[in-house]
Design a protein around this motif. Structure first.
Motif, PDB file in Angstrom:
ATOM      1  N   LEU A 583       0.826  -1.204   0.000  1.00 48.71           N
ATOM      2  CA  LEU A 583       0.000   0.000   0.000  1.00 48.71           C
ATOM      3  C   LEU A 583       0.861   1.255   0.000  1.00 48.71           C
ATOM      4  N   SER A 584       1.928   1.208   0.767  1.00 53.15           N
ATOM      5  CA  SER A 584       2.856   2.339   0.795  1.00 53.15           C
ATOM      6  C   SER A 584       4.258   1.815   0.514  1.00 53.15           C
ATOM      7  N   GLU A 585       5.150   2.712   0.173  1.00 56.68           N
ATOM      8  CA  GLU A 585       6.502   2.316  -0.225  1.00 56.68           C
ATOM      9  C   GLU A 585       7.241   1.641   0.920  1.00 56.68           C
ATOM     10  N   VAL A 586       7.916   0.548   0.605  1.00 61.38           N
ATOM     11  CA  VAL A 586       8.742  -0.149   1.597  1.00 61.38           C
ATOM     12  C   VAL A 586      10.169  -0.253   1.069  1.00 61.38           C
ATOM     13  N   TYR A 587      11.115  -0.346   1.979  1.00 62.50           N
ATOM     14  CA  TYR A 587      12.517  -0.363   1.579  1.00 62.50           C
ATOM     15  C   TYR A 587      13.128  -1.741   1.874  1.00 62.50           C
ATOM     16  N   SER A 588      12.453  -2.760   1.472  1.00 61.22           N
ATOM     17  CA  SER A 588      12.944  -4.127   1.649  1.00 61.22           C
ATOM     18  C   SER A 588      12.276  -4.996   0.596  1.00 61.22           C
ATOM     19  N   ASP A 589      12.593  -6.257   0.638  1.00 65.58           N
ATOM     20  CA  ASP A 589      11.983  -7.197  -0.308  1.00 65.58           C
ATOM     21  C   ASP A 589      10.750  -7.858   0.303  1.00 65.58           C
ATOM     22  N   GLU A 590      10.020  -7.118   1.094  1.00 67.58           N
ATOM     23  CA  GLU A 590       8.850  -7.686   1.761  1.00 67.58           C
ATOM     24  C   GLU A 590       7.807  -8.136   0.742  1.00 67.58           C
ATOM     25  N   MET A 591       7.246  -9.326   0.972  1.00 63.88           N
ATOM     26  CA  MET A 591       6.174  -9.842   0.123  1.00 63.88           C
ATOM     27  C   MET A 591       4.856  -9.284   0.643  1.00 63.88           C
ATOM     28  N   CYS A 592       4.184  -8.469  -0.163  1.00 59.32           N
ATOM     29  CA  CYS A 592       2.935  -7.839   0.266  1.00 59.32           C
ATOM     30  C   CYS A 592       1.738  -8.482  -0.409  1.00 59.32           C
ATOM     31  N   LEU A 593       0.704  -8.710   0.369  1.00 58.87           N
ATOM     32  CA  LEU A 593      -0.546  -9.265  -0.155  1.00 58.87           C
ATOM     33  C   LEU A 593      -1.660  -8.245  -0.017  1.00 58.87           C
ATOM     34  N   LEU A 594      -2.609  -8.288  -0.956  1.00 59.90           N
ATOM     35  CA  LEU A 594      -3.807  -7.452  -0.846  1.00 59.90           C
ATOM     36  C   LEU A 594      -4.854  -8.141   0.013  1.00 59.90           C
TER      37      LEU A 594
END
Length: 714
Positions: A583-594
C-alpha cells in the motif's frame, strides 16, 4: 562390404525390430490389467512391485487409480481388467448390474476362514430371552468407524430391537442416541459419537446414562477400559454390563485367555432365544465378508486362472503384495458371481446396508452444475450410504453455477460449494458460509498480490495511478481486493462504483472474460482466455509482455508455474522476474498481499435452522473423515477432493485438505471475507458528489450517455 549390402542389412534389421516391437505390443495387449490404488500409504510399495512386474515380463500389468471406486469405474470403461474391493464397495457395485462385473476370488487371511468376522450378542445368565433385554446395561465397542467397522455393523443390533426414532426436532444421530438411552438403563458407548466434537460433547452431557457403565463415565473417551472390541467384553465380564455386542473370534479368545466361567454367560440369538456359551454353538447376527477380487465378465475366467497360478508363477508373490497390504490367500469362489449374489451368501450383510429412512426425508440436496459434477456427486452419495453417513445426499443439477446459488437462495437446494470468485455474489444474496474449503499449508491459500516486473519503477500501489493493469476477471477476487485497497488509497472511492474506480485510476485495464456491455472505454477484454490457474498465468503474461504494468494475481499459481522464489536474508523471498507492491513504499523485499482467501466455501440459506445446520455440518465432517485427505485404512473407497477420472477440481478444488468452520488469519493481511462485507453495497456515481472520484473523461462519458438516452427516448 558394399553400401548397397549395408542398406539391405539395415532394412532387414529395421523390419526385425518392428516385428519384435509389434509382437511385444501384442503380448502386452493380452496382459491382464490390475487396477491398484495409489494412496499415501501404498504409493512406494505399488510403484516398486508394478515396475518389477514389467521387468519380469509378467502377464499382469498395473493400472493406477486414486481410490477403489475409481478402479471399479476403470473396469466398467474397459481400462482395467480386475481390482480389489471391500465388501461395502460391492454393495455400491451391486446397484449397477449393467456394469457386468463378477467376483472371482476372496482374499482371505487363512484359506479355511470363510468370513472376516461374525458378530454375536453375549449376555449374562440372568437374561432369559430377547424381551428381557430392555432396561439392562449395554456394552458397545464404540461408534467410531475403523477400516473394517462401519456404521452398519455398529448399529445393527440396536436397529434390530429398537424402534427407530424420527423426531423432527432432533438430528438423525440424536434420534439414534435417544432410542438407545430410552431402551437401556445404562451403557458404555465410549469414544466419539460424532465427528463434530462440539456436538459430541453436547450429546454426552445430555444422555449421560450411555456412558454410565464405562470405567470413566465422566470422560467416556476412546481411552476408556471398556472401549473397543476387547473393551466391550471386559465390560460384560467385569459385571459393568449385562449385554455385549462383540465379535465371535474375540469372544472365544477372551473366554479362553481370561479363564472365565462359561456357565455365567449365554448367546442371545436373532430368533429371541438364548444358548449357553459352554455349548460352543454360537448364533451369529451378522457376518463380515473378506475383501474380494472383481473382474470384467469378459476376462473373469482368465483372472481366475491367473489367481490360481500365483504360487507357481515366478512373479506371483509380487501380485500378492499388490492385492492387499498383508499376504492374502486368494480363494476362488465356487462359481463366478455377481456382487449381489456373492453378498447374499453372508447372513444379513445386505440388509444391514439398506436401512429404513425417516419420513419426511432428511436428505441433503447438493447442487452441482455440470455432468462431471453430477457423476462424482452420485458416487459420493453411493459411498456415503454404504459407509453409513447420514443424512443421505441427493444431487440436484443446474445448468450454471449461478443457478445453483439461486437454488440455495430459493431453498430448492440445501448446499453448494462456491468458489472464491463467487463469494461476492454469495454475500449479495444473503447466503451464509457453513464451512471453508481449506488447503494443507498457508502458501496454498489464495494469496492475491499486485505484481510488477522486478526492474519496474513502481514503489507502491499509489504509484500505479495512470498505469495499465491486467486482471484475471471482472469482479473476481483480484479485482475486488484492488478495489478495497483503492478505497484506502484515495479515501473517496466509496462514492463511485467499482467499475468507475478502476476505469478512472488506470489508463487502461485488460480483463480476462470481460463480456460486451456498457463498460468504460478503457476497460478491454484480455484476448487470451483461460480457466483455473491459467487465468493467473494469462494475467501475469499480460504484465510480463509489457501489455500491462501490473497484474493482480494469486501468488500460489504464479509461484507454482514460474518456480521457487530466490531466498533472501531473513524470512522474505524474492523472484528474479517479479515483485509485489505494498500500500505504501517499503525499503525491503517484503512480500505484500492485498488479501487472502480459503479455496472456497460450502454455502447455505440464511434462514436454515440450527438443527438442520448441525445435521449437515456433521454429515460433511463424517464424509471428510471417511473420504478426505486423511482417510481411514490403507486405501480410500472414494476421494472427495482428489482427481476424479483424470479430471481436476470437480466439486472441490483438488488442493483441499479438509473442511473447517473458521479459518484463522494468515500473514497479518485482511481476509477476503472481511473485504466482501464492505463491497456488498455497491454505490454508483451519481450527482456532483459522486464525481469526486471520477476523472474528466468519465464525466464526459456519463453526460454523453445521458444526452443520448434522452434523444433516443424522444
Amino acid at each position: 562390404m558394399s553400401i548397397g549390402m549395408l542398406s539391405k542389412m539395415d532394412t532387414q534389421l529395421f523390419v526385425l525390430a518392428v516385428f519384435i516391437m509389434c509382437c511385444h505390443q501384442s503380448m502386452n495387449a493380452e496382459n491382464l490389467k490390475l487396477c491398484v490404488v495409489d494412496s499415501i500409504h501404498t504409493t512406494n510399495r505399488i510403484h516398486k512391485y508394478c515396475q518389477q512386474l514389467v521387468i519380469s515380463g509378467s502377464q499382469v500389468e498395473c493400472v493406477y487409480g486414486n481410490d477403489r471406486f475409481n478402479c471399479m469405474r476403470r473396469l466398467t470403461m474397459g481400462k482395467a481388467d480386475f481390482t480389489v474391493l471391500e465388501p461395502e464397495d460391492l454393495v455400491a457395485a451391486s446397484a449397477y448390474n449393467e456394469y457386468n462385473i463378477l467376483v472371482t476370488n476372496e482374499l482371505r487371511l487363512y484359506a479355511n476362514e470363510k468370513q472376516r468376522y461374525e458378530m454375536v450378542i453375549v449376555v449374562s445368565k440372568d437374561v432369559r430371552n430377547i424381551w428381557d433385554v430392555k432396561g439392562k446395561r449395554f456394552c458397545h465397542p464404540g461408534m467410531d468407524t475403523t477400516d473394517d467397522w462401519t456404521s452398519a455393523f455398529s448399529s445393527f443390533f440396536e436397529e434390530s430391537i429398537i424402534l427407530r426414532e424420527c423426531d423432527p426436532e432432533k438430528t438423525l444421530l440424536e434420534n439414534r442416541i435417544t432410542g438407545l438411552s430410552k431402551f437401556f438403563e445404562a451403557a458404555c458407548i465410549a469414544g466419539p459419537w460424532s465427528a463434530d466434537s462440539t456436538l459430541d460433547s453436547k450429546l454426552k452431557s445430555k444422555y449421560r446414562n450411555l456412558c454410565a457403565a464405562c470405567d470413566n463415565p465422566v470422560g467416556c473417551y476412546s481411552t476408556d477400559k471398556y472401549h473397543g472390541r476387547v473393551g466391550a467384553l471386559l465390560c460384560l465380564t467385569d459385571n459393568a454390563g449385562d449385554i455385549s455386542w462383540v465379535r465371535l473370534n474375540d469372544t472365544l479368545e477372551h473366554f479362553k485367555d481370561e479363564q472365565i466361567n462359561k456357565e455365567d454367560y449365554k448367546y442371545l440369538c436373532p430368533d429371541g432365544t438364548t444358548r449357553p456359551v459352554k455349548l460352543d454353538k454360537p448364533c451369529v447376527w451378522i457376518t463380515k465378508p473378506w475383501p474380494v477380487v472383481i473382474a470384467r465378465s469378459e476376462v473373469a475366467e482368465k483372472v481366475v486362472k491367473q489367481m490360481s497360478s500365483l504360487d507357481k508363477d515366478e512373479s506371483g508373490w509380487r501380485v500378492r503384495l499388490l492385492l492387499e497390504n498383508y499376504h492374502p490367500t486368494p480363494v476362488s469362489t465356487d462359481t463366478l458371481e455377481t456382487p449381489e449374489d456373492f453378498l447374499r451368501r453372508f447372513p444379513r450383510f445386505m440388509s444391514a446396508n439398506s436401512r429404513a429412512a425417516c419420513h419426511p426425508s432428511r436428505r441433503v440436496r447438493w447442487c452441482i452444475a455440470s455432468n462431471l459434477e453430477e457423476n462424482k456427486c452420485r458416487w459420493l452419495r453411493e459411498a456415503s450410504i454404504v459407509y453409513g453417513v447420514e443424512p443421505a445426499i441427493s444431487c440436484i443439477q443446474e445448468l450454471r453455477r449461478m443457478s445453483c446459488l439461486k437454488a440455495v437462495k430459493t431453498q430448492h437446494a440445501d448446499i453448494f460449494v462456491a468458489r472464491p470468485d463467487e463469494l461476492l455474489e454469495v454475500k449479495k444474496m444473503g447466503l451464509k458460509t457453513m464451512v471453508h474449503v481449506v488447503p494443507k499449508r498457508n502458501k496454498e491459500f489464495i494469496r492475491i498480490a499486485a505484481v510488477v516486473k522486478q526492474d519496474s519503477w513502481f514503489k507502491s500501489l499509489k504509484d500505479l495511478k495512470g498505469a495499465k493493469a491486467c486482471f484475471t476477471g471482472y469482479r473476481d477476487v483480484g479485482w475486488n481486493a484492488f478495489v478495497a485497497a483503492l478505497k484506502n488509497i484515495s479515501g473517496t472511492g466509496s462514492h463511485c462504483s467499482d467499475t468507475e474506480m478502476v476505469a478512472s485510476f488506470f489508463a487502461e485495464s485488460y480483463i480476462l472474460g470481460l463480456s460486451d456491455g456498457q463498460m468504460p472505454s478503457n476497460l478491454h477484454p484480455l484476448a487470451k482466455q483461460a480457466n483455473g490457474s491459467g487465468k493467473d498465468l494469462s494475467a501475469f503474461d499480460c504484465m510480463i509482455s509489457g501489455q500491462g504494468d501490473v497484474a493482480f494475481v494469486d501468488l500460489k499459481n504464479i509461484e507454482g508455474k514460474i518456480g521457487t522464489s530466490v531466498q533472501n536474508r531473513g524470512s522474505q523471498t524474492r523472484n528474479k522476474m517479479y515483485r509485489t507492491l505494498c500500500l505504501s513504499e517499503v525499503y525491503s523485499d517484503e512480500m505484500c498481499l492485498l488479501t487472502w482467501s480459503s479455496l472456497g466455501a460450502v454455502v447455505i440459506h440464511e434462514n436454515m435452522t440450527d438443527l438442520r445446520r448441525e445435521e449437515i455440518y456433521s454429515m460433511l465432517l463424517e464424509m471428510d473423515k471417511l473420504f478426505g485427505s486423511s482417510f481411514i485404512g490403507e486405501t480410500p473407497a472414494f476421494s472427495m477432493y482428489g482427481i476424479y477420472d483424470s479430471n481436476h477440481s470437480i466439486i472441490f478444488p483438488e488442493e483441499t485438505q479438509h473442511l473447517q468452520q473458521e479459518v484463522h488469519q494468515i500473514q497479518r493481511v485482511v481476509g477476503y471475507q472481511d473485504i466482501l462485507s464492505d463491497l456488498v453495497e455497491e454505490v454508483h456515481c451519481s450527482g456532483a458528489k459522486g464525481f469526486s472520484c471520477c476523472d474528466g473523461n468519465t464525466i464526459l462519458i456519463y453526460i454523453f450517455i445521458a444526452v443520448l438516452s434522452k434523444f433516443l427516448s424522444a
